[in-house]
Structures are given as structure tokens and as C-alpha cells.
Write an enzyme that holds these catalytic residues in place. Structure first.
Site, PDB file in Angstrom:
ATOM      1  N   ASN A 263      -9.255   0.159 -18.858  1.00 41.11           N
ATOM      2  CA  ASN A 263      -8.804   0.783 -20.115  1.00 41.11           C
ATOM      3  C   ASN A 263      -8.286  -0.222 -21.132  1.00 41.11           C
ATOM      4  O   ASN A 263      -8.374   0.023 -22.338  1.00 41.11           O
ATOM      5  CB  ASN A 263      -7.775   1.881 -19.840  1.00 41.11           C
ATOM      6  CG  ASN A 263      -6.561   1.398 -19.086  1.00 41.11           C
ATOM      7  OD1 ASN A 263      -6.589   0.378 -18.407  1.00 41.11           O
ATOM      8  ND2 ASN A 263      -5.469   2.142 -19.194  1.00 41.11           N
TER       9      ASN A 263
ATOM     10  N   GLY B 134      -3.495  -0.230 -12.058  1.00 40.49           N
ATOM     11  CA  GLY B 134      -4.446   0.824 -11.747  1.00 40.49           C
ATOM     12  C   GLY B 134      -3.742   2.019 -11.144  1.00 40.49           C
ATOM     13  O   GLY B 134      -2.554   2.259 -11.398  1.00 40.49           O
TER      14      GLY B 134
ATOM     15  N   GLU C  79       1.456  -2.217 -11.338  1.00 39.13           N
ATOM     16  CA  GLU C  79       1.669  -1.344 -12.497  1.00 39.13           C
ATOM     17  C   GLU C  79       0.733  -0.171 -12.311  1.00 39.13           C
ATOM     18  O   GLU C  79      -0.480  -0.288 -12.503  1.00 39.13           O
ATOM     19  CB  GLU C  79       1.406  -2.111 -13.802  1.00 39.13           C
ATOM     20  CG  GLU C  79       2.004  -1.451 -15.018  1.00 39.13           C
ATOM     21  CD  GLU C  79       1.004  -0.576 -15.746  1.00 39.13           C
ATOM     22  OE1 GLU C  79       1.088   0.671 -15.557  1.00 39.13           O
ATOM     23  OE2 GLU C  79       0.160  -1.099 -16.469  1.00 39.13           O
ATOM     24  N   LEU C  80       1.291   0.987 -11.927  1.00 41.08           N
ATOM     25  CA  LEU C  80       0.491   2.079 -11.395  1.00 41.08           C
ATOM     26  C   LEU C  80       0.517   3.298 -12.318  1.00 41.08           C
ATOM     27  O   LEU C  80       0.701   3.164 -13.524  1.00 41.08           O
ATOM     28  CB  LEU C  80       0.986   2.412  -9.984  1.00 41.08           C
ATOM     29  CG  LEU C  80       1.072   1.196  -9.037  1.00 41.08           C
ATOM     30  CD1 LEU C  80       1.665   1.590  -7.695  1.00 41.08           C
ATOM     31  CD2 LEU C  80      -0.290   0.542  -8.865  1.00 41.08           C
TER      32      LEU C  80
ATOM     33  N   CYS D  35      -1.833   4.464 -19.394  1.00 39.13           N
ATOM     34  CA  CYS D  35      -0.859   4.857 -18.374  1.00 39.13           C
ATOM     35  C   CYS D  35       0.466   5.261 -18.978  1.00 39.13           C
ATOM     36  O   CYS D  35       1.279   5.912 -18.307  1.00 39.13           O
ATOM     37  CB  CYS D  35      -0.668   3.719 -17.377  1.00 39.13           C
ATOM     38  SG  CYS D  35      -0.199   2.154 -18.136  1.00 39.13           S
TER      39      CYS D  35
ATOM     40  N   GLU E  26       6.087  -6.969 -16.332  1.00 38.16           N
ATOM     41  CA  GLU E  26       5.196  -7.882 -17.039  1.00 38.16           C
ATOM     42  C   GLU E  26       5.686  -8.033 -18.470  1.00 38.16           C
ATOM     43  O   GLU E  26       6.177  -7.082 -19.076  1.00 38.16           O
ATOM     44  CB  GLU E  26       3.764  -7.351 -17.020  1.00 38.16           C
ATOM     45  CG  GLU E  26       3.191  -7.271 -15.611  1.00 38.16           C
ATOM     46  CD  GLU E  26       1.758  -6.765 -15.572  1.00 38.16           C
ATOM     47  OE1 GLU E  26       0.981  -7.294 -14.757  1.00 38.16           O
ATOM     48  OE2 GLU E  26       1.421  -5.849 -16.345  1.00 38.16           O
TER      49      GLU E  26
END
Length: 507
Positions: free
Chosen positions: A180, A256, A278-279, A312, A486
Site C-alpha cells: 500500500n 502488514g 507494524e500490523l 493501516c 518507526e
């Protein structure tokens, strides 16, 4: 471990094989690359296998990339391991200079990078340009952070001892990125890794590999030494398994789904890797009665419909207090009716295609479920687009906690609106999710601003803003939305290990 003999190898990336294809639309056709990059060589898969990359707006093939597997991934790990001693020994200021050259080349080639992204990912060209600038910002930011890696001199309990704490690069890092944001998700991970003195193996999404390959080509032009950055293209299972199994890979950073993040976490356990995950998200967007309505509408539009809702951190659940609910819905529906949908290369388009027919089917299922449970579609659009590739932006009223749009991450241009009466009800509903990435709320009350912000169980909160993504601030979530941060001043610490030196003083 030894590297496999590549199927194709060259000092410079080969030109596109598709006459009249994407390469011909670029000012620099050399940025359209259909090879992996291992140890400074542009290579194919050992067995010659390839994967097709398609335009999500049309389904037409753009080109191919190597279907790399275990052998190619192990070769990339070996190349990164071989390059690490020299790279970590390089003065931080020199690493910073090389990152700044990479940043400059990104900005010089921003138009081509944006065209590549729109072709393979689908987002509108103007939005792709915005991502290039945003992504490049991480490289510039971490170039500065490289020069500021510090340590500590701790007070010792006795006069004959000194305690020094220094920061060292963790080593070879695996970088696994999503489709994305195929540019920014790489720079957000690779820039701090390189600034810290680590080397990397990148596995980009097989749906959007060309943005990643172009970035690596620019890094090579900037003078970043061979082996410091390696990239393997292909399907995730074999590549991911090789990365998680390798004891050489000391750190893995992944963006993801939560399900895949949990899988990578399990597979990394045997080698005790450091992880940044990073979900998924399920972001609430709360609008109180005392909010600035114009600002709240603008915030929803920016958060919810960027990248056709495929982010997200986008507003997944919109909670509006009863006193302004009807006015808010009317204004939001009018704004959504004004969004133009179509191919991302068409001027004026705000909503591009979804990444795949499967994504369209999932979003359609969320809409159908909500309507079946009593929601109302108040946008009334009837767009002349391919229903297998596009989803018209929708505002749904009457949303409830029983609907899939409340429990699952939709990842599409669907704005479900939930009515609430008081603050406690809104906060409880917002926190009623296993995810904890981002949350947004609008209020004119300073007291409520602090009070609600402290109650929201999310890693990032936006008060009177629909944006929480800046290179200068930490980005990340809690609960099932992941581990680590991040960006910002702490982002580089994810790639640094502490070493404590106890020094005994002798006469």
C-alpha cells in the site's frame, strides 16, 4: 554460505523488455527494473522463474520480476553479512553523506518514482508524488540521526571504575514491506538501518516490486556500497522462511497484517531476533458536539479516503455525537459524492482502484454485511467503473458493533458512522478492539482533549487532525497492532544494540 549463480547478472539494470511499456513513460527508463539485486549484481532467479506484475486499474501485465526463493535469499543474506564489517566501521558522518545523496536522487527522480507507483499500486498520481516526498523525508531525517548516535558515561559506585555505554548496529536486517505504500515503507525502515550501520535484505510485496527496485537503483547511484542493500523479489513463504531461519539475520522489520506478523514472530523465535512489527489497525475517529465541524469533515476525508482507504491508520470507525450527527453525515456524504474515481493517471482522480479483485470482494462483503444488518448507504453513487477493480466511496449510517465494519479492518473507501451520546460511551466503543495503532478525535475543549487522549488505548492519537504520519515523530501501535516504533528520534534505536563497558582503573 555461497551465492547461487544468477540467471542474469549485470553491472547496470537491464532495460524493460516491454516495447511501448512503462519504461517508455519514464524520463529515465533505467528506473524500470525487472531483476533482483544481490551483492551489487542485478540478477534473475536461479531457475529462471518469474512473476507477473499487473496494473490494478486494468489487470494488464506491466512486466515481470524474478521469483526468488531460498537460494537467492540466502545469497542476499551472505552478501549483506560480507558487507557489514566495512559498513559499520564507516564513520557515521560518511554514512549520513551517502544517505543525503540518496535523498537528493529520490527528489530529482520523484516524477518517475510516482509514475512507477501509480502503475503498479493504483493510487492517484498526485498522491503518489506525495508519498515520494514523504518517503524521501525519512532518508533525510535519518541522515541527521546518524550524526547524533550517542552513548552514556554512567556514574560508578566506586572511584576505581568507569562505566561506558555505547550503541552498536545490530547487524544484518530483514525488511519486509507491504504494497500500500511501496516507497515510504522501505525508506522508513532502510534509512534508520543504514544510518545505524546495519546492512539489509529487502523483500517487497510481489504486487508492487518496481518502486522498491527503483529505490535500490538510486541508492546504488548514490554510492552506497554493494552488499549494503540487497533486494529479493518473489512470493513470501520461501523468502520469509529463509530470512527468519537465518542466524545471520539479527533483526526483522515487517509491516502488514497481524496474522502474518504473528507468523513471523513465531518463526523468528528460534534465533531470538529483534522485531519491529507494524500490523493491523481499526482506527476510531470520534467527533464530539463541540468540535469544529469543518475541520472534522476535512480530517475524515484526509484520513479515510487517502489511498482509497487502503491504509493501516485510516479512520475505520467514525463515532459522531448525537447533537451533530445528522449535520455531520449530510456534510460528509456531500464531500464523498464529490470524489472522482478512476485510473490513477487520470487528472483529478481522487479514488483509484483497489489493489486486487480479492480486495474488492472483501470490501464489498463488508458493505453487504452492514446493509443487511440495518445500515444505510447515504452517498447514492453509481460510478461507471470496473466493479472487479474499483469500489465507489461509501458513507454508511446506522452502523453498529455487530457489523464487520466495526470489528475488522475494511481497507477500502467505506466510512461507517456510529452515533453516540456521551464521552464515556465513545471512549469505550473506540477501545473495544484488539488493535491499538491510531485513533483520532475532534473537540473544542482543552480539558476533554487531554482527558480523552489519555484514555484512548492506541499508540498514536490525533487531536483535531486526521494525520499522524510524519518522519519526525514515532510511528507504531500497541496490543495486536505491533511492536516498536518507526521514525522520530527513537526510530534509529530499533537498529542499535547497547554495549556496556566496565573499566577498572589501575595505578
Amino acid at each position: 554460505m555461497s551465492a547461487p549463480s544468477p540467471a542474469v547478472s549485470s553491472a547496470t539494470p537491464p532495460a524493460s523488455r516491454l516495447a511501448g511499456g512503462l519504461a517508455d513513460r519514464l524520463a529515465d527508463p533505467g528506473l524500470f527494473i525487472e531483476r533482483a539485486f544481490i551483492g551489487g549484481a542485478w540478477v534473475g532467479a536461479e531457475n529462471g522463474a518469474t512473476l507477473s506484475v499487473d496494473d490494478p486499474a486494468t489487470g494488464a501485465a506491466i512486466g515481470t520480476v524474478p521469483a526468488c526463493g531460498t537460494a537467492e535469499t540466502e545469497a542476499a543474506i551472505a552478501a549483506a553479512e560480507a558487507a557489514w564489517p566495512a559498513w559499520r566501521a564507516r564513520p557515521a558522518a560518511e554514512r549520513a553523506d551517502l544517505l543525503e545523496r540518496w535523498y537528493a536522487l529520490m527528489m530529482e527522480n520523484a516524477a518517475d518514482l510516482a509514475r512507477l507507483m501509480t502503475a503498479e499500486q493504483g493510487k492517484p498520481l498526485a498522491e503518489a508524488m506525495g508519498e515520494i516526498t514523504y518517503g524521501a523525508g525519512f532518508i533525510r531525517w535519518f541522515a541527521g540521526e546518524a550524526r547524533r548516535i550517542d552513548g552514556l558515561l554512567l556514574p560508578a559506585p566506586t572511584a576505581d571504575r568507569r562505566i561506558l555505554v555505547q550503541k552498536e548496529p545490530v547487524g544484518v536486517c530483514a525488511i519486509i514491506t507491504p504494497w500500500n505504500f511501496p516507497n515510504a515503507m522501505i525508506t522508513r525502515k532502510v534509512a534508520p538501518a543504514l544510518a545505524a550501520g546495519c546492512t539489509v535484505v529487502i523483500k517487497p510485496s510481489e504486487l508492487t516490486p518496481y518502486s522498491a527496485l527503483a529505490l535500490v537503483a538510486l541508492a546504488e547511484r548514490a554510492g552506497i556500497p554493494h552488499g549494503v542493500i540487497n533486494i529479493v523479489t518473489g512470493l513470501a513463504p520461501a523468502i520469509g522462511a529463509a530470512l527468519t531461519a537465518s542466524p545471520v539475520v539479527r533483526k526483522l522489520s515487517f509491516t502488514g497484517s497481524t496474522a502474518v506478523g504473528a507468523l513471523l514472530m513465531r518463526e523468528s523465535a528460534a534465533t531470538i531476533k529483534r522485531l519491529s512489527l507494524e500490523l493491523g489497525g481499526n482506527a476510531p475517529f470520534i467527533v464530539f458536539d463541540d468540535a469544529d465541524l469543518d475541520a472534522a469533515i476535512a480530517g475524515v476525508m484526509a484520513s479515510k479516503f487517502r489511498n482509497a482507504g487502503q491504509t493501516c491508520v485510516c479512520a475505520n470507525r467514525i463515532f459522531v455525537q448525537a447533537g451533530i450527527h445528522d449535520r455531520f453525515v449530510e456534510r460528509l456524504a456531500a464531500a464523498v459524492r464529490g470524489l472522482t474515481i478512476g485510473n490513477g493517471f487520470t487528472p483529478g482522480v481522487a479514488i483509484g482502484p483497489l489493489i486486487s479483485p480479492a480486495a474488492v470482494q472483501k470490501v464489498g462483503g463488508h458493505i453487504a454485511d452492514a446493509l443487511a444488518l440495518g445500515a444505510e448507504n447515504v452517498t447514492g453513487r453509481n460510478d461507471d467503473v470496473d466493479p472487479q477493480r474499483f469500489v465507489s466511496p461509501v458513507v454508511l449510517t446506522g452502523a453498529t458493533a455487530a457489523m464487520r465494519v466495526a470489528r475488522e479492518e475494511t481497507f477500502g473507501p467505506v466510512a461507517p458512522v456510529f452515533r453516540f451520546d456521551d464521552e464515556d460511551e465513545a471512549v469505550a466503543a473506540a477501545n473495544d478492539t484488539p488493535f491499538g495503532l491510531a485513533a483520532y478525535y475532534y473537540t473544542g475543549s482543552l480539558s476533554r482533549g487531554f482527558r480523552v487522549g489519555e484514555k484512548l488505548a492506541f499508540g498514536m492519537v490525533g487531536l483535531n487532525t486526521g494525520s499522524v504520519s510524519l518522519e519526525v515523530a514515532p510511528f507504531g501501535g500497541i496490543k495486536q497492532s505491533g511492536l516498536g516504533r518507526e521514525g522520530g528520534p527513537t526510530g534509529i534505536d530499533e537498529y542499535l544494540a547497547l554495549k556496556t563497558m566496565h573499566v577498572g582503573l589501575t595505578a
